[in-house]
Design a protein around this motif. Structure first.
Motif, PDB file in Angstrom:
ATOM      1  N   GLN A  16      14.967  38.628  45.334  1.00 12.90           N
ATOM      2  CA  GLN A  16      15.099  38.664  46.792  1.00 12.90           C
ATOM      3  C   GLN A  16      13.846  39.263  47.428  1.00 12.90           C
ATOM      4  OE1 GLN A  16      18.714  40.384  48.348  1.00 12.90           O
ATOM      5  NE2 GLN A  16      18.003  40.292  50.463  1.00 12.90           N
ATOM      6  N   PHE A  17      13.274  40.289  46.804  1.00  7.20           N
ATOM      7  CA  PHE A  17      12.040  40.864  47.337  1.00  7.20           C
ATOM      8  C   PHE A  17      10.948  39.802  47.423  1.00  7.20           C
ATOM      9  CE2 PHE A  17       7.810  42.550  46.722  1.00  7.20           C
ATOM     10  CZ  PHE A  17       7.719  43.448  47.769  1.00  7.20           C
ATOM     11  N   HIS A  18      10.749  39.040  46.343  1.00  8.61           N
ATOM     12  CA  HIS A  18       9.696  38.025  46.345  1.00  8.61           C
ATOM     13  C   HIS A  18       9.993  36.927  47.369  1.00  8.61           C
ATOM     14  CE1 HIS A  18       7.227  39.690  43.257  1.00  8.61           C
ATOM     15  NE2 HIS A  18       8.172  39.645  42.335  1.00  8.61           N
ATOM     16  N   ALA A  19      11.256  36.565  47.532  1.00  9.41           N
ATOM     17  CA  ALA A  19      11.609  35.544  48.524  1.00  9.41           C
ATOM     18  C   ALA A  19      11.275  36.026  49.937  1.00  9.41           C
ATOM     19  CB  ALA A  19      13.091  35.202  48.415  1.00  9.41           C
ATOM     20  N   TRP A  20      11.601  37.268  50.233  1.00  9.52           N
ATOM     21  CA  TRP A  20      11.287  37.801  51.563  1.00  9.52           C
ATOM     22  C   TRP A  20       9.776  37.946  51.741  1.00  9.52           C
ATOM     23  CZ3 TRP A  20      15.052  41.881  54.010  1.00  9.52           C
ATOM     24  CH2 TRP A  20      16.326  41.309  54.116  1.00  9.52           C
ATOM     25  N   MET A  21       9.072  38.334  50.684  1.00 12.04           N
ATOM     26  CA  MET A  21       7.621  38.467  50.781  1.00 12.04           C
ATOM     27  C   MET A  21       6.968  37.101  51.029  1.00 12.04           C
ATOM     28  SD  MET A  21       4.976  40.453  50.810  1.00 12.04           S
ATOM     29  CE  MET A  21       5.487  42.039  50.123  1.00 12.04           C
TER      30      MET A  21
END
Length: 200
Positions: A16-21
């Motif tokens: 999820q962090f990478h998707a938001w980034m």
């Protein structure tokens, strides 16, 4: 012959962090990897500033700095920190808390070598967080180190390296109407992630 599949941890916050980034990289006009870094000295007095995220994987979140700066001294005294990413255009925020460890010399060398030459010279010239008498003093030091290294390779100074924040808690915040925001928290316990939701 069947292969053993690796179990997927549905509570792992990294995807999820990478998707938001990635969303931020598409929508934020300036420095989508900017984050507020909060540190504290040994007495617990806090300070906060903006830095740039330079890596994020299962080991943690990486940033680089002058080790003789205020944050460098505070992280040496008290190796715990917090990060906050805020993307105003996306109405999202991520908060990260955890312990701090130094990156390896190999990691620091590799990232330093990727920096523009002017930034490499700047790492030598700037006595970060120390008193600057006037702008000319900084410009003189830049010229001094530019002349010292000429057209050759600029080595990484011993006082410049990086830190990795090893996360123990990551919170994803999404804006909703009437301030009834979504808050999802991932907490690492005994090496495993668990996920809970919080009231806004």
């Amino acid at each position: 012959m069947s292969q053993t599949s690796i179990p997927v941890d549905e509570n792992d916050p990294l995807p999820q962090f990478h998707a938001w980034m990635e969303d931020a990289a598409r929508h934020e006009p300036n420095d989508p990897n900017a984050m507020a870094l909060a540190t504290a000295d040994s007495a617990g007095h806090p300070s906060v500033r903006m830095v740039l995220l330079k890596g994020a994987d299962e080991r943690g979140f990486v940033f680089y700095t002058n080790l003789e700066s205020r944050k460098g001294h505070e992280l040496a005294e008290n190796p715990h920190a917090a990060l906050c990413f805020h993307w105003k255009s996306l109405r999202r925020q991520i908060r990260v808390e955890g312990g701090i460890e130094p990156v390896s010399d190999e990691e620091a060398d590799s990232y330093y070598a990727s920096r523009p030459r002017a930034s490499q010279i700047g790492a030598w010239a700037s006595r970060q967080s120390q008193i600057l008498s006037n702008r000319f003093e900084l410009e003189r030091r830049i010229a001094e180190f530019a002349a010292r290294f000429g057209l050759g390779t600029v080595p990484r100074p011993s006082h410049w390296s990086g830190f990795r924040l090893v996360p123990q808690r990551i919170e994803f915040w999404q804006d909703r109407q009437f301030r009834l925001h979504d808050r999802q928290v991932h907490i690492r316990e005994n090496g495993q992630w668990k996920t809970v939701s919080l009231f806004p």
